[in-house]
Design a protein around this motif. Structure first.
Motif, PDB file in Angstrom:
ATOM      1  N   ALA A  13      46.859  33.672  31.172  1.00 55.57           N
ATOM      2  CA  ALA A  13      47.411  33.177  31.487  1.00 55.57           C
ATOM      3  C   ALA A  13      48.897  34.007  31.015  1.00 55.57           C
ATOM      4  O   ALA A  13      50.299  33.776  32.165  1.00 55.57           O
ATOM      5  N   LEU A  14      49.231  34.844  30.405  1.00 54.51           N
ATOM      6  CA  LEU A  14      50.097  36.095  29.402  1.00 54.51           C
ATOM      7  C   LEU A  14      50.360  36.793  31.577  1.00 54.51           C
ATOM      8  O   LEU A  14      51.281  37.675  31.025  1.00 54.51           O
ATOM      9  N   LEU A  15      49.164  37.312  31.514  1.00 50.28           N
ATOM     10  CA  LEU A  15      49.326  38.101  33.426  1.00 50.28           C
ATOM     11  C   LEU A  15      49.629  37.675  33.891  1.00 50.28           C
ATOM     12  O   LEU A  15      50.695  38.251  35.019  1.00 50.28           O
ATOM     13  N   LEU A  16      49.777  35.925  34.814  1.00 54.17           N
ATOM     14  CA  LEU A  16      50.363  35.738  34.948  1.00 54.17           C
ATOM     15  C   LEU A  16      52.128  34.668  34.849  1.00 54.17           C
ATOM     16  O   LEU A  16      52.416  35.157  36.250  1.00 54.17           O
ATOM     17  N   ALA A  17      51.724  34.000  34.784  1.00 61.02           N
ATOM     18  CA  ALA A  17      53.001  32.939  34.556  1.00 61.02           C
ATOM     19  C   ALA A  17      53.660  33.590  33.896  1.00 61.02           C
ATOM     20  O   ALA A  17      54.376  34.641  32.861  1.00 61.02           O
ATOM     21  N   ASP A  18      55.453  32.964  34.342  1.00 61.37           N
ATOM     22  CA  ASP A  18      56.751  32.829  33.944  1.00 61.37           C
ATOM     23  C   ASP A  18      56.353  32.381  32.215  1.00 61.37           C
ATOM     24  O   ASP A  18      57.391  32.229  31.888  1.00 61.37           O
ATOM     25  N   THR A  60      43.605  27.150  33.141  1.00 60.00           N
ATOM     26  CA  THR A  60      42.790  28.334  32.813  1.00 60.00           C
ATOM     27  C   THR A  60      42.781  27.881  31.276  1.00 60.00           C
ATOM     28  O   THR A  60      43.180  27.317  30.170  1.00 60.00           O
ATOM     29  N   HIS A  61      41.663  28.869  31.070  1.00 56.87           N
ATOM     30  CA  HIS A  61      41.121  28.541  29.820  1.00 56.87           C
ATOM     31  C   HIS A  61      41.505  29.956  28.821  1.00 56.87           C
ATOM     32  O   HIS A  61      41.493  29.876  27.404  1.00 56.87           O
ATOM     33  N   SER A  62      42.005  30.928  29.848  1.00 58.06           N
ATOM     34  CA  SER A  62      41.767  32.089  29.020  1.00 58.06           C
ATOM     35  C   SER A  62      43.823  32.199  28.804  1.00 58.06           C
ATOM     36  O   SER A  62      44.618  32.343  29.428  1.00 58.06           O
TER      37      SER A  62
END
Length: 267
Positions: free
Chosen positions: A211-216, A205-207
């Protein structure tokens, strides 16, 4: 005293789902000039982990993803899955692109069923029905792609990638072409899909917010030739609130590091 450390390293390698070991990638331009896209990347992604790759445009995020998919081969180093070197695409890896890449002559149901039929999986009808429900497309089973919105088409693409039950889901900016409102809904709904399936996910992602909403874990790529500059662990419960101070703190740190790499790329 050395033996416990060696055992620990072997155990860590055994539990890694995906590993990049000193991976580099060089491309040749039309004039024969070599361009180093990836300098030296090593990383380890655990079973069930949601990993996001972020960095400046052209830094090699998607290139590394395509190496994991088996579409590209490293110039140096190795990419492994379950301890085995990746040498070609296999059905144990599903991939979702930014463009929806659906079969226009097939319905929603037909697109999702395609991979299941190729694998000759049992209980195909039940699996297709479950996936359609999981991605929120009940009532659209017989619709064709051209009649669907962008968000709905991407839901079909995600369901199709999950249809043959891959161990690893690779996603290359899957929400990049969606409007802001649709993207927010897709992120929310995809978290539900991931929590049910527990797939290992690599998400380009570029966002920063995405990234922070989804990833561990968020892997920040440096400017070309890229390396892993920093790894951010996001130990926040889902669903995540972008207004929470803890979220904002990680976001600021990641944005500052990303801005540094963008400046290097542009300078």
């Amino acid at each position: 005293m050395d033996m416990p450390n060696k055992k620990t390293k072997r155990d860590a390698a055994a539990t890694a789902k995906v590993e990049a070991l000193s991976v580099s990638k060089t491309f040749k331009r039309d004039g024969g000039e070599e361009v180093a896209a990836i300098g030296d990347i090593s990383l380890s992604i655990a079973e069930g982990e949601f990993a996001a790759f972020i960095g400046p445009s052209g830094c090699g995020k998607s290139t590394l993803l395509y190496m994991v998919a088996g579409f590209e081969k490293p110039t140096g180093g190795k990419v492994r899955m379950n301890g085995h070197v990746i040498d070609r695409p296999r059905p144990d890896r599903g991939i979702v692109f930014q463009e929806y890449v659906l079969f226009p002559w097939l319905t929603v149901e037909g697109n999702i069923r395609f991979g299941i039929d190729l694998q000759k999986q049992p209980d195909a009808d039940a699996r297709v029905e479950h996936l359609i429900k999981l991605v929120g497309l009940r009532g659209f089973e017989r619709a064709y792609p051209h009649t669907l919105s962008g968000g709905m088409q991407q839901r079909v693409a995600i369901a199709r990638a999950l249809a043959y039950d891959p161990e690893l889901l690779l996603m290359d900016e899957p929400f990049g072409s969606l409007d802001a409102q649709t993207k927010r809904r897709m992120i929310k709904d995809f978290i539900t899909v991931w929590e049910e399936t527990k797939k290992t996910v690599i998400f380009v992602t570029h966002s920063v917010e995405e990234a922070l909403l989804l990833a561990d874990k968020v892997y920040l790529f440096s400017a070309r030739p890229s390396r892993i500059k920093q790894v951010f662990s996001v130990d926040l419960p889902r669903p995540r609130d972008i207004s929470e101070p803890s979220f904002i703190g990680i976001q600021r740190e990641l944005l500052a590091s990303l801005d540094e790499e963008v400046e290097k790329m542009m300078g």
